[in-house]
Design a protein around this motif. Structure first.
Motif, PDB file in Angstrom:
ATOM      1  N   LYS A 258       0.853  -1.195   0.000  1.00  0.00           N
ATOM      2  CA  LYS A 258       0.000   0.000   0.000  1.00  0.00           C
ATOM      3  C   LYS A 258       0.889   1.246   0.000  1.00  0.00           C
ATOM      4  O   LYS A 258       1.661   1.471   0.933  1.00  0.00           O
ATOM      5  CB  LYS A 258      -0.891  -0.022   1.236  1.00  0.00           C
ATOM      6  CG  LYS A 258      -2.028   0.984   1.172  1.00  0.00           C
ATOM      7  CD  LYS A 258      -3.004   0.695   2.295  1.00  0.00           C
ATOM      8  CE  LYS A 258      -4.011   1.814   2.460  1.00  0.00           C
ATOM      9  NZ  LYS A 258      -4.784   1.632   3.694  1.00  0.00           N
ATOM     10  N   VAL A 259       0.757   2.018  -1.053  1.00  0.00           N
ATOM     11  CA  VAL A 259       1.618   3.186  -1.224  1.00  0.00           C
ATOM     12  C   VAL A 259       0.792   4.470  -1.104  1.00  0.00           C
ATOM     13  O   VAL A 259      -0.251   4.612  -1.755  1.00  0.00           O
ATOM     14  CB  VAL A 259       2.311   3.184  -2.614  1.00  0.00           C
ATOM     15  CG1 VAL A 259       3.352   4.290  -2.684  1.00  0.00           C
ATOM     16  CG2 VAL A 259       2.941   1.827  -2.898  1.00  0.00           C
ATOM     17  N   LEU A 260       1.278   5.369  -0.282  1.00  0.00           N
ATOM     18  CA  LEU A 260       0.633   6.679  -0.155  1.00  0.00           C
ATOM     19  C   LEU A 260       1.503   7.706  -0.876  1.00  0.00           C
ATOM     20  O   LEU A 260       2.681   7.848  -0.569  1.00  0.00           O
ATOM     21  CB  LEU A 260       0.521   7.044   1.330  1.00  0.00           C
ATOM     22  CG  LEU A 260       0.129   8.491   1.668  1.00  0.00           C
ATOM     23  CD1 LEU A 260      -1.285   8.804   1.206  1.00  0.00           C
ATOM     24  CD2 LEU A 260       0.254   8.738   3.178  1.00  0.00           C
TER      25      LEU A 260
ATOM     26  N   ILE B 140      -3.662   7.009  -3.224  1.00  0.00           N
ATOM     27  CA  ILE B 140      -3.299   5.746  -2.572  1.00  0.00           C
ATOM     28  C   ILE B 140      -3.350   4.637  -3.614  1.00  0.00           C
ATOM     29  O   ILE B 140      -4.322   4.531  -4.367  1.00  0.00           O
ATOM     30  CB  ILE B 140      -4.251   5.434  -1.398  1.00  0.00           C
ATOM     31  CG1 ILE B 140      -4.056   6.473  -0.290  1.00  0.00           C
ATOM     32  CG2 ILE B 140      -3.997   4.032  -0.856  1.00  0.00           C
ATOM     33  CD1 ILE B 140      -5.146   6.509   0.749  1.00  0.00           C
TER      34      ILE B 140
ATOM     35  N   ARG C 189      -2.652   0.391  -4.364  1.00  0.00           N
ATOM     36  CA  ARG C 189      -2.379  -0.957  -3.849  1.00  0.00           C
ATOM     37  C   ARG C 189      -1.641  -1.690  -4.947  1.00  0.00           C
ATOM     38  O   ARG C 189      -2.235  -2.065  -5.945  1.00  0.00           O
ATOM     39  CB  ARG C 189      -3.684  -1.645  -3.473  1.00  0.00           C
ATOM     40  CG  ARG C 189      -4.361  -0.971  -2.296  1.00  0.00           C
ATOM     41  CD  ARG C 189      -5.765  -1.443  -2.041  1.00  0.00           C
ATOM     42  NE  ARG C 189      -6.313  -0.804  -0.843  1.00  0.00           N
ATOM     43  CZ  ARG C 189      -6.786   0.434  -0.810  1.00  0.00           C
ATOM     44  NH1 ARG C 189      -6.797   1.190  -1.899  1.00  0.00           N
ATOM     45  NH2 ARG C 189      -7.244   0.950   0.318  1.00  0.00           N
TER      46      ARG C 189
ATOM     47  N   MET D 272       4.725   3.566  10.881  1.00  0.00           N
ATOM     48  CA  MET D 272       4.242   3.327   9.519  1.00  0.00           C
ATOM     49  C   MET D 272       3.381   2.073   9.462  1.00  0.00           C
ATOM     50  O   MET D 272       2.321   2.062   8.854  1.00  0.00           O
ATOM     51  CB  MET D 272       5.428   3.182   8.551  1.00  0.00           C
ATOM     52  CG  MET D 272       5.943   4.535   8.060  1.00  0.00           C
ATOM     53  SD  MET D 272       7.268   4.385   6.845  1.00  0.00           S
ATOM     54  CE  MET D 272       6.403   3.794   5.382  1.00  0.00           C
TER      55      MET D 272
ATOM     56  N   SER E  21       0.043   2.731  10.747  1.00  0.00           N
ATOM     57  CA  SER E  21      -0.706   3.719   9.960  1.00  0.00           C
ATOM     58  C   SER E  21      -1.296   3.004   8.746  1.00  0.00           C
ATOM     59  O   SER E  21      -2.195   3.512   8.081  1.00  0.00           O
ATOM     60  CB  SER E  21       0.222   4.843   9.479  1.00  0.00           C
ATOM     61  OG  SER E  21       0.993   4.405   8.369  1.00  0.00           O
TER      62      SER E  21
ATOM     63  N   TYR F  40       0.358   2.106   5.954  1.00  0.00           N
ATOM     64  CA  TYR F  40       1.058   2.318   4.690  1.00  0.00           C
ATOM     65  C   TYR F  40       2.411   1.605   4.703  1.00  0.00           C
ATOM     66  O   TYR F  40       3.173   1.714   5.651  1.00  0.00           O
ATOM     67  CB  TYR F  40       1.268   3.804   4.421  1.00  0.00           C
ATOM     68  CG  TYR F  40      -0.035   4.548   4.316  1.00  0.00           C
ATOM     69  CD1 TYR F  40      -0.883   4.314   3.237  1.00  0.00           C
ATOM     70  CD2 TYR F  40      -0.445   5.442   5.291  1.00  0.00           C
ATOM     71  CE1 TYR F  40      -2.108   4.957   3.145  1.00  0.00           C
ATOM     72  CE2 TYR F  40      -1.659   6.095   5.211  1.00  0.00           C
ATOM     73  CZ  TYR F  40      -2.484   5.841   4.137  1.00  0.00           C
ATOM     74  OH  TYR F  40      -3.689   6.471   4.048  1.00  0.00           O
ATOM     75  N   ASP F  41       2.671   0.878   3.622  1.00  0.00           N
ATOM     76  CA  ASP F  41       3.965   0.208   3.508  1.00  0.00           C
ATOM     77  C   ASP F  41       5.006   1.146   2.913  1.00  0.00           C
ATOM     78  O   ASP F  41       6.201   0.968   3.118  1.00  0.00           O
ATOM     79  CB  ASP F  41       3.838  -1.034   2.618  1.00  0.00           C
ATOM     80  CG  ASP F  41       2.760  -1.979   3.129  1.00  0.00           C
ATOM     81  OD1 ASP F  41       2.792  -2.294   4.323  1.00  0.00           O
ATOM     82  OD2 ASP F  41       1.876  -2.375   2.337  1.00  0.00           O
TER      83      ASP F  41
ATOM     84  N   VAL G 188       5.593   5.467   1.622  1.00  0.00           N
ATOM     85  CA  VAL G 188       5.088   6.832   1.491  1.00  0.00           C
ATOM     86  C   VAL G 188       5.994   7.573   0.513  1.00  0.00           C
ATOM     87  O   VAL G 188       7.220   7.532   0.647  1.00  0.00           O
ATOM     88  CB  VAL G 188       5.080   7.571   2.849  1.00  0.00           C
ATOM     89  CG1 VAL G 188       4.633   9.015   2.674  1.00  0.00           C
ATOM     90  CG2 VAL G 188       4.182   6.859   3.852  1.00  0.00           C
TER      91      VAL G 188
ATOM     92  N   GLU H 209      -3.975   6.465   9.931  1.00  0.00           N
ATOM     93  CA  GLU H 209      -4.650   5.546   9.015  1.00  0.00           C
ATOM     94  C   GLU H 209      -5.830   6.194   8.306  1.00  0.00           C
ATOM     95  O   GLU H 209      -6.165   5.828   7.214  1.00  0.00           O
ATOM     96  CB  GLU H 209      -5.062   4.252   9.712  1.00  0.00           C
ATOM     97  CG  GLU H 209      -6.217   4.378  10.702  1.00  0.00           C
ATOM     98  CD  GLU H 209      -5.718   4.444  12.133  1.00  0.00           C
ATOM     99  OE1 GLU H 209      -4.853   5.293  12.431  1.00  0.00           O
ATOM    100  OE2 GLU H 209      -6.209   3.647  12.958  1.00  0.00           O
TER     101      GLU H 209
END
Ligand code: SF4
Ligand code: SF4
Ligand code: SF4
Lengths: 157, 580
Positions: free
Chosen positions: B8-10, B21, B23, B100, B103, B105-106, B108, B124
């Motif tokens: 999961k990238v923000l 976001i 996936r 992290m 939260s 996210y893997d 950021v 989150e």
């Protein structure tokens, strides 16, 4: 006597968070720091000392007193036992706890509450946490006992 | 990751103040940490633009084992280094990986430049870009305090606050990012990249929980690893005296860079050794979240600031590299002096190692008459703590052209002012604390991020009986690939002894639902290593252009005097063997 959890030497804490992760892992089969009945935090950044917010192991426990469903019941030696099936998530215990250590888990719909299992203490690498036997805090029983002692002394005399 | 088959990238764009976001299933093959961050970097970096261009990305990533296995505590940051112009990668511990993780996210990714100074608060359920004008210019520690009081919605104990000081704001090319007071993304100038984006800080944390899918398997391997970590002695060195335990042995063997590497033995080494620190000034130890070791050593710095015993104190984190850079390398041989210098560097948010090596060069330049008192604003000699404190303040204040140039880093500085023969840089990166032989020198030169931790050449120097160039190259490559694997899972490199057992890593991964074999892990490591080298080439790195300052060949190393031809030869073999 059953023992209760005490954060006896938090001045030795290295902030590894092992206790919190252990509580979540052992009690709730979760990776979490939220699902933990013990909370370790700094008193104001890492330059300050560490503090642990834990259950006081009250005897009698106010959280169990307000619990209507029988989910929380007093535990011998202090603190409470928790029966998950009986809990209907009314949150009364959260408000009743004098030190505010009970939180509601919004996913599991149960209070995150310490049952004095001692897992966190066993995983603390720095002996900050300990399961200790405490004298009863029940002043009614204590007064009765003192009265008995006086009685006995009189009789002996 | 962790119970899901995607990363999961923000993405946060500071220019537009919008987020996205994603996936990403395709990123799973890079596992996490270094690998995932590198892959994202390869997609987003602007090859033709300056490292401080607003469009350049900063990427943070953690791995699947972070926080949930002991000593898996690090976060990778990948960016384009304003110091070398090439690959920037730095690793930090503290609470960031845990924050992290919870939260959700893997990874950021931050791009763009805010119209005014900002900080980002991530949990989150929310991402807020908030004004930071009121803390712009603030010291690193004070910034942490202010944000701690402001961002209370992410509970204390669960959030991580990473921030820059004045050095980063002014885009000094060796400015770092401070993580939770005592840890850092120190090397290669991430702080300057923050500055270029007008990003003062990130506060991150969250209350997510993840179910343990196979509690029996997981608990079994968790307990096994926890036992090794706490009982086997594998972490003892790091826990007891800590990394400064190396000072005296390295000095005795003649490998401790001293006074700008005019010597490899320091007459005052005993004074600044780990044992001496531990006995006299150790205040306490701390750990990164999820690690039972407690390797972070905090020393007591007591300062008498006025007559009548007006006294104040603070706790300063110390480690081997800092004692080298702000101790032996500049001839400072007293613990208090070292701690005062570390404290100054911390206050501004400078990289301690780069700063120390630059101070050492400045000193020699001044002594040789190549820099004037006018340029420096003072006189300086090795061991002069007071002068160094003033120079550090000037590096950040930038009162004249010379100090503005210092901000470009040592490679550029020596280009302009001379003294290249004793400007101790390797791959344009200020050297680290080892003059142990070809392993250290070449290891740092060829390593993907020009860090001694890329391939631990300094350790090879101390274990190889006699020099076998091919064997050395093979070991350097093998070690770097191994470390690419470890830092993709983001295991702390201090835990190599535990997680060096790849079967154990596979068992751990299996218990959280990730299939791997020792071979697949090594393949992944190699893939990440190749990707790094490929990206470096694209950004202009060329092995043939590697230069070694003469001083490396003049001063006796732990393995005796080194020679240029052998060094060149080893680099050639490296390029060939590695297929680079
Ligand atoms: S949860 Fe609170 S009220 Fe209940 S026993 Fe513990 S401290 Fe007392
Ligand atoms: S004693 Fe058990 S329930 Fe209480 S905080 Fe520790 S691990 Fe959690
Ligand atoms: S396990 Fe012990 S040392 Fe670690 S955070 Fe908890 S109390 Fe502190």
């Amino acid at each position: 006597m059953p023992k209760v959890l005490r954060a006896v030497k938090m001045d030795q804490c290295i902030a590894c968070m092992g206790c919190m992760l252990t509580c979540a892992r052992v009690r709730y089969q979760s990776f979490s720091v939220e699902r933990s009945a013990i909370r370790v935090r700094t008193a104001g950044g890492f330059q300050s000392q560490m503090i642990a917010d834990i259950c006081m192991g009250c005897d009698p426990p106010p959280c169990a007193e307000v619990c209507m469903s029988g989910a929380l019941t007093p535990r011998a030696g202090g603190g409470v036992k928790f029966n998950r099936d009986a809990c209907f998530a009314c949150e009364k215990c959260v408000a009743a706890c004098p030190v505010g250590v009970i939180t509601m888990d919004n996913e599991l719909h149960i209070p995150i509450i310490c049952v004095e299992c001692g897992s966190c203490a066993r995983h603390c690498p720095y002996e900050c946490l300990e399961m200790v036997e405490v004298e009863t805090k029940d002043y009614v029983k204590e007064e009765e006992r003192m009265a008995r002692d006086v009685e006995e002394e009189k009789n002996a005399g | 990751m962790l119970g899901r088959n995607y990363i999961k990238v923000l993405y946060i764009d500071l220019t537009t103040r919008k987020i996205k976001i994603e996936r990403r299933e395709d990123l799973m093959e890079y596992i996490g940490g270094s690998g995932v961050a590198m892959k994202l970097f390869s997609e987003l970096v602007k090859i033709d633009q300056d490292p401080l261009d607003p469009d350049q990305p900063i990427i943070f990533a953690i791995g699947p084992m972070n926080t949930i296995f002991p000593v898996v505590t690090k976060t990778a940051a990948v960016f384009r280094s304003p110091l070398t112009g090439n690959l920037g990668e730095s690793h930090a511990g503290g609470r960031l990986a845990m924050a992290m993780r919870f939260s959700g996210y893997d990874a950021v990714v931050i791009t763009g430049r805010a119209s005014s100074p900002v900080y980002i608060a991530i949990t989150e359920g929310s991402v807020d870009i908030k004004e930071a004008g009121f803390i712009w210019g603030e010291r690193v520690e004070r910034t942490g305090k202010v944000l701690r009081d402001r961002e209370t919605h992410i509970g204390s104990g669960k959030r991580s606050i990473i921030r820059i000081g004045k050095a980063g704001e002014k885009m000094i090319r060796f400015a770092g990012v401070n993580v939770d007071t005592y840890r850092h993304f120190g090397r290669l100038g991430l702080g300057a990249v923050f500055g270029s984006k007008r990003l003062k800080a990130i506060v991150i944390g969250g209350n997510r929980s993840y179910p343990i899918l196979k509690p029996k398997e997981y608990n079994k391997v968790y307990n096994k690893i926890h036992k090794i970590a706490t009982e086997s002695g594998a972490m003892k060195k790091y826990h007891e005296i800590g990394t400064p335990i190396n000072v005296v042995p390295l000095n005795e063997a003649g490998g401790l860079p001293t006074k700008n590497l005019t010597q490899t033995k320091f007459e005052l080494a005993n004074e600044i050794d780990g044992v001496s620190f531990a006995e006299d000034l150790l205040l306490r130890k701390l750990s990164c979240s999820g690690c039972p070791t407690g390797c972070i050593h905090i020393g007591l710095l007591r300062i008498e600031y006025g007559p009548g015993y007006k006294t104040k104190f603070t706790g300063v984190g110390y480690d081997y590299e800092l004692i080298f850079a702000l101790g032996s390398m500049i001839g400072v041989g007293d613990k208090k002096g070292v701690l005062r210098l570390i404290d100054a560097v911390e206050e501004y948010g400078l990289d301690a190692m780069s700063t120390g090596v630059i101070l050492a060069w400045i000193t020699e330049m001044f002594k040789k008459g190549l820099l004037t008192e006018d340029q420096l604003g003072l006189k300086v000699d090795f061991g002069d703590t007071e002068a160094y404190l003033e120079i550090i303040a000037n590096i950040v204040k930038r009162p004249n052209t010379f100090y503005r140039d210092v901000g470009m880093g040592l490679a550029k500085l020596a280009e302009k002012y001379g003294g290249k023969d004793f400007a101790m840089v390797l791959g344009k990166h200020e050297m680290t604390g080892y003059h142990t032989g070809y392993g250290a020198m070449i290891g740092q030169s060829v390593g993907a991020r020009h860090s001694h931790l890329d391939n631990a050449g300094y350790a090879l120097d101390q274990t190889m009986d006699k020099l076998d160039k091919r064997e050395m190259v093979r070991k350097l490559i093998e070690e770097e690939i191994d470390r690419c694997m470890l830092t993709s899972l983001h295991i702390c490199l201090f835990a190599r002894k535990i997680y060096g057992d790849k079967e154990l890593v596979c068992e751990a991964l299996d218990s959280i639902g990730i299939k791997a074999t020792p071979k697949s892990l090594t393949d992944m490591g190699e893939k990440v290593w190749r990707l790094k080298n490929e990206m470096k080439k694209k950004m202009g790195f060329d092995f043939r252009e590697l230069r070694f300052p003469k001083r490396f060949f003049e001063t006796k190393s732990l393995n005796g005097i080194l020679d240029t031809d052998t060094a060149k030869e080893i680099v050639d073999i490296y390029v060939k063997e590695g297929g680079l």
